[in-house]
Write a protein that holds these residues in place. Sequence first.
Motif, PDB file in Angstrom:
ATOM      1  N   GLY A  57       0.786  -1.221   0.000  1.00 34.15           N
ATOM      2  CA  GLY A  57       0.000   0.000   0.000  1.00 34.15           C
ATOM      3  C   GLY A  57       0.816   1.268   0.000  1.00 34.15           C
ATOM      4  O   GLY A  57       1.743   1.442  -0.796  1.00 34.15           O
ATOM      5  N   LYS A  58       0.485   2.178   0.926  1.00 34.53           N
ATOM      6  CA  LYS A  58       1.177   3.448   1.087  1.00 34.53           C
ATOM      7  C   LYS A  58       1.944   3.416   2.416  1.00 34.53           C
ATOM      8  O   LYS A  58       1.403   3.784   3.462  1.00 34.53           O
ATOM      9  CB  LYS A  58       0.180   4.610   1.057  1.00 34.53           C
ATOM     10  N   PRO A  59       3.168   2.966   2.384  1.00 35.53           N
ATOM     11  CA  PRO A  59       3.882   2.690   3.642  1.00 35.53           C
ATOM     12  C   PRO A  59       4.370   3.940   4.363  1.00 35.53           C
ATOM     13  O   PRO A  59       4.785   4.916   3.746  1.00 35.53           O
ATOM     14  CB  PRO A  59       5.070   1.842   3.179  1.00 35.53           C
ATOM     15  N   THR A 163      -1.777  -3.760   5.422  1.00 30.53           N
ATOM     16  CA  THR A 163      -2.278  -2.980   4.289  1.00 30.53           C
ATOM     17  C   THR A 163      -1.280  -1.913   3.841  1.00 30.53           C
ATOM     18  O   THR A 163      -1.208  -1.595   2.646  1.00 30.53           O
ATOM     19  CB  THR A 163      -3.618  -2.307   4.632  1.00 30.53           C
ATOM     20  N   ASP A 164      -0.534  -1.340   4.793  1.00 32.36           N
ATOM     21  CA  ASP A 164       0.429  -0.293   4.464  1.00 32.36           C
ATOM     22  C   ASP A 164       1.706  -0.527   5.268  1.00 32.36           C
ATOM     23  O   ASP A 164       1.655  -0.597   6.499  1.00 32.36           O
ATOM     24  CB  ASP A 164      -0.130   1.097   4.801  1.00 32.36           C
TER      25      ASP A 164
END
Length: 303
Positions: A57-59, A163-164
């Motif tokens: 995802g957007k880490p 998710t991230d």
Amino acid sequence: MDVLLKEILEIKSVSGDESKISSFLLDFILKRRSSWKVSPEIYSGEEFHDNILLVFGKPKTAAFAHMDTVGFTSRYENQLVPVGGPEIGDGVWLQGSDQVGPIRCMAYEKDGNIFHDFPRGIQRGTLLSFEQRIISDNEMLQAAYLDNRLGMYALLKACEDLTDGIIVFSTYEEHGGGAMPFLVRFIYENWGIKNGLVADVTWITDGIHFNKGPVVSLRDSFIPRKKFLERILETADASGVPYQMEVEAHGGSDGREIQLSPYPIDWCFIGIAEENPHTPYEKASLADLADMIKLYRYLMQNL
């Protein structure tokens, strides 16, 4: 005991020779990622040597676990040179193989040097590691190389519902580092990561005990930034997962490489405590391992 944990405990990966465990992990990840909540981007291959990065995802946070272990390199005249800091005791068997065939021998110290008792000479540069013997019940696990198979296992389990975030499986930690500088640069320059968690193994001491949860290290030979530690502890409290706080003057981890890098990345060691480090008899609590997985799942999503 989980089949995955048993499989990774059986794979040899002395520092500098992590290709087998790296290949196993990559194969496992490729087979399982479609069943995870988010399928990550995978960075691996020759340009990354044997290191593996998984980007979800957007880490905002990266977690690191080293894949290598301590061991020995064969030298001349039956001598062995330690890789990292293995502990030699009575009745400790080593295993490996060279071009002549398989090797099983014992190591012993004499006049400040380490020797093997194999009946023939071992080819120079051959890597030897502790013979693996896994003993487990419903409470405890004893084996060689819990350092750092437990950290690797915890992060693989955290991948299931992440998710991230970024998960990094690194090399060379036991013998002076070497991989972390370019890994840190890569994740900072591509994703601006500023939070780093180190999933590794620490020791049972007078202040750290079995079955009290994973260990948040407030310092070892290096000192994380207090402002970041306060965020870690506040978030860990919110998780409801039991944990212990460690203060040590010695020891280190991949956190050292993060702190010495030219990038403004905070870091904290969060790992499991064991007895008998760097021996074939490392011992840890399965309850602590389960809580370590829970804590990493929460921290990766909430820091």
